[in-house]
Write a protein that holds these residues in place. Structure first.
Motif, short mmCIF file in Angstrom:
data_model
loop_
_atom_site.label_atom_id
_atom_site.label_comp_id
_atom_site.label_asym_id
_atom_site.label_seq_id
_atom_site.Cartn_x
_atom_site.Cartn_y
_atom_site.Cartn_z
N MET A 1 0.84 -1.16 0.00
CA MET A 1 0.00 0.00 0.00
C MET A 1 0.89 1.24 0.00
N ALA A 2 0.51 2.23 -0.78
CA ALA A 2 1.24 3.50 -0.85
C ALA A 2 0.40 4.61 -0.25
N VAL A 3 1.06 5.56 0.37
CA VAL A 3 0.41 6.77 0.86
C VAL A 3 0.94 7.91 0.00
N VAL A 4 0.04 8.71 -0.56
CA VAL A 4 0.40 9.86 -1.38
C VAL A 4 -0.08 11.12 -0.67
N ILE A 5 0.87 12.03 -0.44
CA ILE A 5 0.57 13.27 0.27
C ILE A 5 0.98 14.46 -0.59
N PRO A 6 0.01 15.24 -1.08
CA PRO A 6 0.37 16.49 -1.77
C PRO A 6 0.77 17.52 -0.71
N LEU A 7 1.85 18.25 -0.96
CA LEU A 7 2.37 19.21 0.01
C LEU A 7 2.58 20.56 -0.65
N PHE A 8 1.89 21.55 -0.15
CA PHE A 8 2.11 22.93 -0.62
C PHE A 8 2.08 23.85 0.60
N ASN A 9 3.22 24.39 0.94
CA ASN A 9 3.35 25.30 2.08
C ASN A 9 2.66 24.74 3.32
N GLY A 10 2.92 23.49 3.60
CA GLY A 10 2.27 22.79 4.71
C GLY A 10 3.19 22.54 5.89
N ASP A 35 5.98 17.55 -3.24
CA ASP A 35 6.14 18.98 -2.97
C ASP A 35 5.67 19.72 -4.22
N ASP A 36 4.56 20.41 -4.07
CA ASP A 36 3.90 21.10 -5.18
C ASP A 36 4.34 22.57 -5.24
N GLY A 37 5.66 22.78 -5.23
CA GLY A 37 6.18 24.14 -5.35
C GLY A 37 6.16 24.93 -4.06
N SER A 38 6.34 24.26 -2.94
CA SER A 38 6.32 24.94 -1.64
C SER A 38 7.41 26.01 -1.54
N THR A 39 7.11 27.07 -0.80
CA THR A 39 8.10 28.11 -0.53
C THR A 39 8.46 28.13 0.95
N ASP A 40 7.90 27.23 1.74
CA ASP A 40 8.25 27.13 3.15
C ASP A 40 9.15 25.91 3.37
N ASP A 41 9.41 25.56 4.61
CA ASP A 41 10.30 24.44 4.88
C ASP A 41 9.56 23.11 5.07
N GLY A 42 8.36 23.01 4.56
CA GLY A 42 7.59 21.77 4.64
C GLY A 42 8.33 20.56 4.09
N PRO A 43 8.94 20.66 2.90
CA PRO A 43 9.68 19.51 2.37
C PRO A 43 10.84 19.09 3.28
N GLN A 59 9.42 16.58 -6.31
CA GLN A 59 9.23 18.02 -6.42
C GLN A 59 8.69 18.36 -7.80
N LYS A 60 7.76 19.31 -7.80
CA LYS A 60 7.19 19.77 -9.07
C LYS A 60 6.79 21.22 -8.92
N ALA A 61 6.63 21.90 -10.02
CA ALA A 61 6.11 23.27 -10.00
C ALA A 61 4.67 23.22 -9.51
N ASN A 62 4.25 24.29 -8.86
CA ASN A 62 2.89 24.33 -8.32
C ASN A 62 1.86 24.13 -9.41
N GLY A 63 0.99 23.13 -9.20
CA GLY A 63 -0.07 22.84 -10.15
C GLY A 63 -1.36 22.44 -9.47
N GLY A 64 -1.35 22.45 -8.14
CA GLY A 64 -2.56 22.13 -7.38
C GLY A 64 -2.54 20.70 -6.85
N GLN A 65 -3.45 20.46 -5.90
CA GLN A 65 -3.52 19.16 -5.21
C GLN A 65 -3.75 18.00 -6.16
N SER A 66 -4.64 18.16 -7.11
CA SER A 66 -4.94 17.04 -8.02
C SER A 66 -3.72 16.65 -8.84
N ALA A 67 -3.01 17.62 -9.36
CA ALA A 67 -1.81 17.33 -10.14
C ALA A 67 -0.76 16.66 -9.27
#
Length: 159
Positions: A1-10, A35-43, A59-67
């Motif tokens: 089983m895999a866990v997928v967590i989208p992270l943006f400034n979290g 990491d969806d383009g975070s600018t904080d230290d979440g990653p 890591q990817k450029a910000n594209g939103g949770q679905s992406a």
């Protein structure tokens, strides 16, 4: 089983979410934080769990949770995917219960979901059994039932 967590400034929440993954009675084989383009230290905070979880950080450029979720799923090797939002925390039996529901369902079961509780930042329970306060019957038993009634299945509550 895999866990997928989208992270943006979290940064404020990701450690608690990952601690909840660490506490699972049925631990996942892989944990993918996107990491969806975070600018904080979440990653960086997520990386602290590398020795405690089978962790991969993409890591990817910000594209939103679905992406971000889609990229995590594309990178996963597991047959089952559980989504976890960066600001959600699972009960320790969450993955075990969802997997048992999927394994004990009809032969063609493709997904399972559960109820959720709403808690505040201090951990106080605000709304237990949120799903059962919604209209319709749960769990849904067919695609027709899913389409005909309010789904209200949150990503962090689905496998």
């Amino acid at each position: 089983m895999a866990v997928v967590i989208p992270l943006f400034n979290g940064a404020a929440h990701i450690e608690e979410a990952l601690a909840g993954v660490c506490a699972q009675s049925a631990p996942p084989q892989e944990v993918i934080v996107v990491d969806d383009g975070s600018t904080d230290d979440g990653p960086d905070r997520a990386r602290r769990f590398a020795g405690r979880l089978p962790l991969k950080i993409l890591q990817k450029a910000n594209g939103g949770q679905s992406a971000a979720r889609n990229l995590g799923v594309a990178e996963a090797c597991s047959d089952w995917i559980a989504f976890l939002d960066q600001d959600d925390v699972w009960h320790p039996q969450h993955l075990a219960n969802l997997r048992a529901a999927a394994d004990n369902g009809p032969a063609q079961t493709g997904w399972a979901y559960c109820d959720v509780s709403v808690v505040d930042a201090a951990g106080r329970l605000l709304a237990p059994s949120l799903l059962h306060r919604r209209p319709g019957r749960h769990p849904k038993q067919s695609v027709d039932e899913c389409l005909a009634q309010d789904m209200f299945v949150l990503p962090s509550a689905a496998l």
